[in-house]
Design a protein around this motif. Structure first.
Motif, PDB file in Angstrom:
ATOM      1  N   LYS A 131     -71.319   2.459  62.472  1.00  0.00           N
ATOM      2  CA  LYS A 131     -69.861   2.490  62.034  1.00  0.00           C
ATOM      3  C   LYS A 131     -69.113   4.010  62.588  1.00  0.00           C
ATOM      4  O   LYS A 131     -67.832   3.997  62.678  1.00  0.00           O
ATOM      5  CB  LYS A 131     -69.803   2.389  60.615  1.00  0.00           C
ATOM      6  CG  LYS A 131     -70.151   0.638  60.405  1.00  0.00           C
ATOM      7  CD  LYS A 131     -70.946   0.518  59.099  1.00  0.00           C
ATOM      8  CE  LYS A 131     -72.327   0.641  59.188  1.00  0.00           C
ATOM      9  NZ  LYS A 131     -72.974   0.519  58.214  1.00  0.00           N
ATOM     10  N   LEU A 184     -66.823  -5.499  51.839  1.00  0.00           N
ATOM     11  CA  LEU A 184     -67.165  -5.077  53.122  1.00  0.00           C
ATOM     12  C   LEU A 184     -68.673  -4.417  53.016  1.00  0.00           C
ATOM     13  O   LEU A 184     -69.005  -3.833  54.012  1.00  0.00           O
ATOM     14  CB  LEU A 184     -66.421  -4.122  53.958  1.00  0.00           C
ATOM     15  CG  LEU A 184     -65.059  -4.891  54.326  1.00  0.00           C
ATOM     16  CD1 LEU A 184     -64.037  -4.007  54.879  1.00  0.00           C
ATOM     17  CD2 LEU A 184     -64.959  -6.137  55.052  1.00  0.00           C
ATOM     18  N   ASN A 185     -69.192  -4.285  51.851  1.00  0.00           N
ATOM     19  CA  ASN A 185     -70.343  -3.457  51.884  1.00  0.00           C
ATOM     20  C   ASN A 185     -71.397  -4.631  51.190  1.00  0.00           C
ATOM     21  O   ASN A 185     -71.408  -5.054  49.831  1.00  0.00           O
ATOM     22  CB  ASN A 185     -70.279  -2.157  50.952  1.00  0.00           C
ATOM     23  CG  ASN A 185     -71.762  -1.509  50.947  1.00  0.00           C
ATOM     24  OD1 ASN A 185     -72.379  -1.671  50.075  1.00  0.00           O
ATOM     25  ND2 ASN A 185     -72.066  -0.953  51.909  1.00  0.00           N
ATOM     26  N   GLY A 186     -72.459  -4.774  51.714  1.00  0.00           N
ATOM     27  CA  GLY A 186     -73.511  -5.862  51.356  1.00  0.00           C
ATOM     28  C   GLY A 186     -74.286  -5.426  50.114  1.00  0.00           C
ATOM     29  O   GLY A 186     -74.642  -5.988  49.387  1.00  0.00           O
ATOM     30  N   THR A 187     -74.834  -3.958  50.410  1.00  0.00           N
ATOM     31  CA  THR A 187     -75.741  -3.300  49.326  1.00  0.00           C
ATOM     32  C   THR A 187     -74.940  -3.474  47.905  1.00  0.00           C
ATOM     33  O   THR A 187     -75.548  -3.624  46.903  1.00  0.00           O
ATOM     34  CB  THR A 187     -75.951  -1.834  49.924  1.00  0.00           C
ATOM     35  OG1 THR A 187     -76.617  -2.003  50.963  1.00  0.00           O
ATOM     36  CG2 THR A 187     -76.798  -1.183  48.832  1.00  0.00           C
ATOM     37  N   TYR A 214     -80.766  -3.748  53.732  1.00  0.00           N
ATOM     38  CA  TYR A 214     -79.177  -3.920  53.536  1.00  0.00           C
ATOM     39  C   TYR A 214     -78.672  -2.209  53.540  1.00  0.00           C
ATOM     40  O   TYR A 214     -77.560  -1.879  54.114  1.00  0.00           O
ATOM     41  CB  TYR A 214     -78.704  -4.343  52.323  1.00  0.00           C
ATOM     42  CG  TYR A 214     -79.040  -5.948  52.173  1.00  0.00           C
ATOM     43  CD1 TYR A 214     -79.406  -6.866  53.152  1.00  0.00           C
ATOM     44  CD2 TYR A 214     -79.532  -6.127  50.985  1.00  0.00           C
ATOM     45  CE1 TYR A 214     -79.744  -7.960  52.986  1.00  0.00           C
ATOM     46  CE2 TYR A 214     -80.119  -7.828  50.643  1.00  0.00           C
ATOM     47  CZ  TYR A 214     -80.087  -8.446  51.714  1.00  0.00           C
ATOM     48  OH  TYR A 214     -80.605  -9.773  51.588  1.00  0.00           O
ATOM     49  N   ALA A 215     -79.235  -1.668  52.974  1.00  0.00           N
ATOM     50  CA  ALA A 215     -78.703  -0.119  52.692  1.00  0.00           C
ATOM     51  C   ALA A 215     -78.845   0.577  53.911  1.00  0.00           C
ATOM     52  O   ALA A 215     -79.508   0.551  54.550  1.00  0.00           O
ATOM     53  CB  ALA A 215     -79.476   0.329  51.292  1.00  0.00           C
ATOM     54  N   GLU A 216     -77.826   1.538  53.624  1.00  0.00           N
ATOM     55  CA  GLU A 216     -77.884   2.723  54.591  1.00  0.00           C
ATOM     56  C   GLU A 216     -79.016   3.563  54.521  1.00  0.00           C
ATOM     57  O   GLU A 216     -79.790   3.765  53.443  1.00  0.00           O
ATOM     58  CB  GLU A 216     -76.746   3.673  54.748  1.00  0.00           C
ATOM     59  CG  GLU A 216     -75.497   2.977  55.004  1.00  0.00           C
ATOM     60  CD  GLU A 216     -75.290   2.370  56.388  1.00  0.00           C
ATOM     61  OE1 GLU A 216     -75.424   2.784  57.318  1.00  0.00           O
ATOM     62  OE2 GLU A 216     -75.334   0.966  56.436  1.00  0.00           O
ATOM     63  N   ASP A 222     -73.428   3.752  50.609  1.00  0.00           N
ATOM     64  CA  ASP A 222     -72.919   2.334  50.050  1.00  0.00           C
ATOM     65  C   ASP A 222     -72.460   2.694  48.731  1.00  0.00           C
ATOM     66  O   ASP A 222     -71.533   2.099  48.622  1.00  0.00           O
ATOM     67  CB  ASP A 222     -74.239   1.595  50.138  1.00  0.00           C
ATOM     68  CG  ASP A 222     -75.039   1.369  51.477  1.00  0.00           C
ATOM     69  OD1 ASP A 222     -74.450   0.658  52.319  1.00  0.00           O
ATOM     70  OD2 ASP A 222     -76.273   1.919  51.594  1.00  0.00           O
ATOM     71  N   ASP A 227     -69.229   3.569  53.184  1.00  0.00           N
ATOM     72  CA  ASP A 227     -69.689   2.752  54.118  1.00  0.00           C
ATOM     73  C   ASP A 227     -68.429   1.551  54.350  1.00  0.00           C
ATOM     74  O   ASP A 227     -67.873   1.208  55.510  1.00  0.00           O
ATOM     75  CB  ASP A 227     -71.107   2.047  53.952  1.00  0.00           C
ATOM     76  CG  ASP A 227     -71.136   0.820  54.836  1.00  0.00           C
ATOM     77  OD1 ASP A 227     -71.739   1.006  55.990  1.00  0.00           O
ATOM     78  OD2 ASP A 227     -71.045  -0.386  54.488  1.00  0.00           O
ATOM     79  N   LYS A 231     -65.639   0.880  57.173  1.00  0.00           N
ATOM     80  CA  LYS A 231     -65.205  -0.408  57.742  1.00  0.00           C
ATOM     81  C   LYS A 231     -63.571  -0.701  57.764  1.00  0.00           C
ATOM     82  O   LYS A 231     -63.302  -1.169  58.610  1.00  0.00           O
ATOM     83  CB  LYS A 231     -65.897  -1.501  57.183  1.00  0.00           C
ATOM     84  CG  LYS A 231     -67.582  -1.461  57.509  1.00  0.00           C
ATOM     85  CD  LYS A 231     -68.329  -2.254  56.581  1.00  0.00           C
ATOM     86  CE  LYS A 231     -69.865  -2.010  56.985  1.00  0.00           C
ATOM     87  NZ  LYS A 231     -70.993  -2.534  55.870  1.00  0.00           N
ATOM     88  N   GLY A 326     -73.260  -9.902  55.397  1.00  0.00           N
ATOM     89  CA  GLY A 326     -72.450  -8.577  55.559  1.00  0.00           C
ATOM     90  C   GLY A 326     -73.621  -7.518  55.954  1.00  0.00           C
ATOM     91  O   GLY A 326     -73.250  -6.351  56.655  1.00  0.00           O
ATOM     92  N   ALA A 327     -74.882  -7.926  55.808  1.00  0.00           N
ATOM     93  CA  ALA A 327     -75.980  -6.939  56.169  1.00  0.00           C
ATOM     94  C   ALA A 327     -77.072  -7.449  56.340  1.00  0.00           C
ATOM     95  O   ALA A 327     -77.050  -8.659  56.143  1.00  0.00           O
ATOM     96  CB  ALA A 327     -76.168  -5.714  55.077  1.00  0.00           C
TER      97      ALA A 327
HETATM   98  N1  HSE Z   1     -75.360  -0.675  54.328  1.00  0.00           N
HETATM   99  C1  HSE Z   1     -74.493  -1.643  54.966  1.00  0.00           C
HETATM  100  C2  HSE Z   1     -74.191  -2.572  53.808  1.00  0.00           C
HETATM  101  C3  HSE Z   1     -74.924  -2.218  56.150  1.00  0.00           C
HETATM  102  O1  HSE Z   1     -74.905  -2.571  53.045  1.00  0.00           O
HETATM  103  O2  HSE Z   1     -73.181  -3.305  54.055  1.00  0.00           O
HETATM  104  C4  HSE Z   1     -74.274  -3.074  56.946  1.00  0.00           C
HETATM  105  O3  HSE Z   1     -73.106  -2.381  57.508  1.00  0.00           O
END
Ligand code: HSE
Length: 349
Positions: A131, A184-187, A214-216, A222, A227, A231, A326-327
């Motif tokens: 990103k 827009l953030n899965g976490t 999922y997490a960065e 997140d 994050d 996006k 999303g992740a």
């Molecule tokens: N860390 C991001 C999320 C991964 O949780 O959405 C996907 O970009």
């Protein structure tokens, strides 16, 4: 058609991509005449190998699953990558497409941007789920790609492999996008869902999100909203002709929301969601990321777990909502494949 592929970074996304092309290689060849041959993997921590005749992906994935170094693949034979920097390899080594899959750095977008520029300046297409470069330098990098008759594709940067860029650039082309609002953030969506549905504590849910990939690398990105901010910056610049930087976006994460807040909202038929939105007002982009308490009837309130959703208002088609993963390892790995297939589609026309 065979493509020599190089991977820069071989973490969750890279391994997801490798798993897919290993499991589906016959289908991809027979159905699309697409034959990816992975010839290079450069990973700062796990190591680098260059195999011109193509890496045996099954063997490599077995090594990685055992937590071993990429170089062990060579079983003691000389390593062509010995003493070479990644930038040198990108420039000199014969490849058609580089997948840039290093960690996102939203402040500098490095080293990813230097890698991408090097590839585009030396005749290779680039696909990325990173990103940083897309949020900070999308215009510059797509211009560089165009000038060199190459592709720079970023499907995996927003909503993993759920189609966003492909969908709006191709299938919904001709519409003007007026407003974008989404999760827009899965976490964070996963954490909020687990707190509500399973009475799970914040820390436990975050740890689980990390384990599930999922997490960065640093999950602060997140939970503090950076994050989602990256996006929404990308979407503003790609779809609303904006030229904004992440620092232009108002941001608040979910750390101020407790499990008690989530459960109290549930009793009132509301749900907390981390909402990112952007629109153009008098030629100015107004973008923000913040937690919002939505009535349960709101379509975005029904998006649970690591899923994401985008509600987009178009001049011709009205409101369209897309929802999907999303992740995730396979989901984001798929975004790399879909971008490569798009390049293949254009080149084989
Ligand atoms: N860390 C991001 C999320 C991964 O949780 O959405 C996907 O970009």
């Amino acid at each position: 058609m065979e493509y020599k592929i190089g991977l820069i970074g071989c973490g969750t996304v890279g391994q997801g991509f490798l798993e897919i092309i290993e499991n589906k290689h016959e289908y991809l060849r027979d159905q699309f005449d697409f034959e990816p041959k992975v010839v290079a993997i450069c990973d700062k921590i796990k190591g680098t190998i260059l195999i011109p005749e193509g890496i045996n992906i099954k063997k490599l994935l077995e090594l990685l699953n055992q937590g071993r170094k990429i170089e062990e693949y060579l079983e003691g034979e000389a390593n062509q990558a010995e003493g070479k920097e990644t930038l040198e390899i990108i420039e000199e080594y014969k490849t058609d497409i580089w997948a840039e899959l290093t960690y996102t750095d939203i402040e500098t977008a490095e080293p990813a941007t230097s890698y991408i520029k090097k590839a585009l300046r030396t005749g290779k297409h680039v696909v990325t789920s990173n990103k940083g470069p897309a949020a900070l330098f999308y215009r510059e990098l797509s211009k560089l790609a165009k000038e060199n008759n190459l592709f720079f594709r970023i499907e995996g940067t927003v909503m993993s492999g759920t189609p966003v860029f492909n969908l709006f650039e191709r299938d919904l082309a001709g519409n003007t996008i007026k407003e974008i609002k989404g999760i827009l953030n899965g976490t964070t969506n996963f954490i909020l869902s687990k707190m509500e549905e399973e009475n799970m504590d914040y820390d436990v849910a975050l740890k689980l999100a990390q384990e599930l990939g999922y997490a960065e690398a640093d999950p602060t990105a997140d939970v503090e909203g950076y994050d989602a901010l990256a996006k929404i910056t990308i979407l503003s610049n790609v779809f609303l002709e904006g030229n904004i930087k992440p620092s232009d976006v108002k941001r608040e994460g979910i750390t101020s929301i407790s499990k008690e807040d989530v459960l109290a909202a549930k009793k009132e038929n509301f749900r907390y969601k981390l909402i990112a939105s952007t629109k153009k007002e008098a030629d100015q982009i107004m973008a923000s990321v913040s937690p919002q308490k939505l009535p349960i009837s709101d379509p975005l309130a029904g998006v649970m777990g690591a899923n994401n959703a985008l509600n987009v208002e178009l001049d011709l088609m009205g409101k369209i909502t897309i929802q999907g993963p999303g992740a995730g390892k396979i989901e984001t790995g798929y975004s790399i494949l879909t971008d490569m297939l798009a390049i293949h589609y254009h080149l084989s026309k």
